[in-house]
Design an enzyme around this catalytic site. Sequence first.
Site, PDB file in Angstrom:
ATOM      1  N   CYS A 125       5.540   0.099   7.364  1.00 42.49           N
ATOM      2  CA  CYS A 125       5.642   0.963   6.461  1.00 42.49           C
ATOM      3  C   CYS A 125       6.677   1.613   5.676  1.00 42.49           C
ATOM      4  CB  CYS A 125       5.143   2.032   7.479  1.00 42.49           C
ATOM      5  SG  CYS A 125       4.674   3.738   6.567  1.00 42.49           S
ATOM      6  N   LEU A 126       6.441   1.591   4.307  1.00 36.11           N
ATOM      7  CA  LEU A 126       7.451   2.199   3.844  1.00 36.11           C
ATOM      8  C   LEU A 126       8.015   3.600   3.926  1.00 36.11           C
ATOM      9  CD1 LEU A 126       6.021   1.361   0.249  1.00 36.11           C
ATOM     10  CD2 LEU A 126       7.277   0.396   1.091  1.00 36.11           C
ATOM     11  N   HIS A 161      -2.799   7.627   7.175  1.00 36.64           N
ATOM     12  CA  HIS A 161      -1.438   8.413   6.122  1.00 36.64           C
ATOM     13  C   HIS A 161      -2.269  10.186   5.881  1.00 36.64           C
ATOM     14  CE1 HIS A 161       2.039   6.098   5.860  1.00 36.64           C
ATOM     15  NE2 HIS A 161       1.467   5.182   5.869  1.00 36.64           N
ATOM     16  N   GLY A 180       0.388  -1.594   0.137  1.00 38.37           N
ATOM     17  CA  GLY A 180      -0.185   0.018   0.042  1.00 38.37           C
ATOM     18  C   GLY A 180       0.488   1.366  -0.103  1.00 38.37           C
ATOM     19  N   GLN A 206       2.930   9.793   1.186  1.00 37.45           N
ATOM     20  CA  GLN A 206       4.390   8.703   1.006  1.00 37.45           C
ATOM     21  C   GLN A 206       5.875   9.525   0.095  1.00 37.45           C
ATOM     22  OE1 GLN A 206       2.308   4.841   2.183  1.00 37.45           O
ATOM     23  NE2 GLN A 206       4.482   5.172   2.846  1.00 37.45           N
ATOM     24  N   HIS A 255      -4.654   1.840   7.512  1.00 35.67           N
ATOM     25  CA  HIS A 255      -3.375   2.019   7.757  1.00 35.67           C
ATOM     26  C   HIS A 255      -3.308   3.598   6.626  1.00 35.67           C
ATOM     27  CE1 HIS A 255       1.341   1.691   8.146  1.00 35.67           C
ATOM     28  NE2 HIS A 255       1.701   2.759   6.961  1.00 35.67           N
ATOM     29  N   GLU A 256      -3.456   3.323   5.099  1.00 34.97           N
ATOM     30  CA  GLU A 256      -3.271   3.903   4.459  1.00 34.97           C
ATOM     31  C   GLU A 256      -4.281   5.492   4.407  1.00 34.97           C
ATOM     32  OE1 GLU A 256      -0.344   4.044   2.892  1.00 34.97           O
ATOM     33  OE2 GLU A 256      -0.421   1.723   3.067  1.00 34.97           O
TER      34      GLU A 256
END
Length: 173
Positions: free
Chosen positions: A95-96, A141, A45, A50, A137-138
Amino acid sequence: MQLTIVEYPNKKLREISKEVKSFDEKLHSLLDSMYPIMINTNGIGLAAIQVAHAIRVLILNIPDEEGEQTKENLLEIINPVITQKDGESVYQEGCLSVPKFYEDITRYETISINYQDRDGNTKTLEADGLLSIAIQHEIDHLEGILFIDKLSYSRRKKFEKEYKRMLKERKYS
Ligand SMILES: [Zn+2]
């Protein structure tokens, strides 16, 4: 479009993303550029913030039962709103934007969302399992929230220490 992943503690990640109003070529180009960067960094994701675009856009590509991540399962979600949430589940998240860290996070087990696709069509989606967790999660963000914000005080302190050490090692290696 050339994109790079913004990493913690970059303050950009704390920005509240704005609603998308035009579903134009610019949006499509961003979406098309987000996909390869997510795949190349082994993500499932990615939110636009990000990659330094503070708009309410996220993409998800959950592996299928064979563990294959195929583009036909790609979800492009614009302006999502959670309309229903139920249950509780714990999953080890990463997480990236917070590389190399994984922590157990508690979220809703199932959710329903309303969102728009890349052409502005309104859609609804019911999600459970990993998809539900990844969407939550996204969506966090988009509000400037990271999964590490959900850790207990002592785990967060431990994280900050280890993360600082990792950044330092990376700088000198
Ligand atoms: Zn993330």
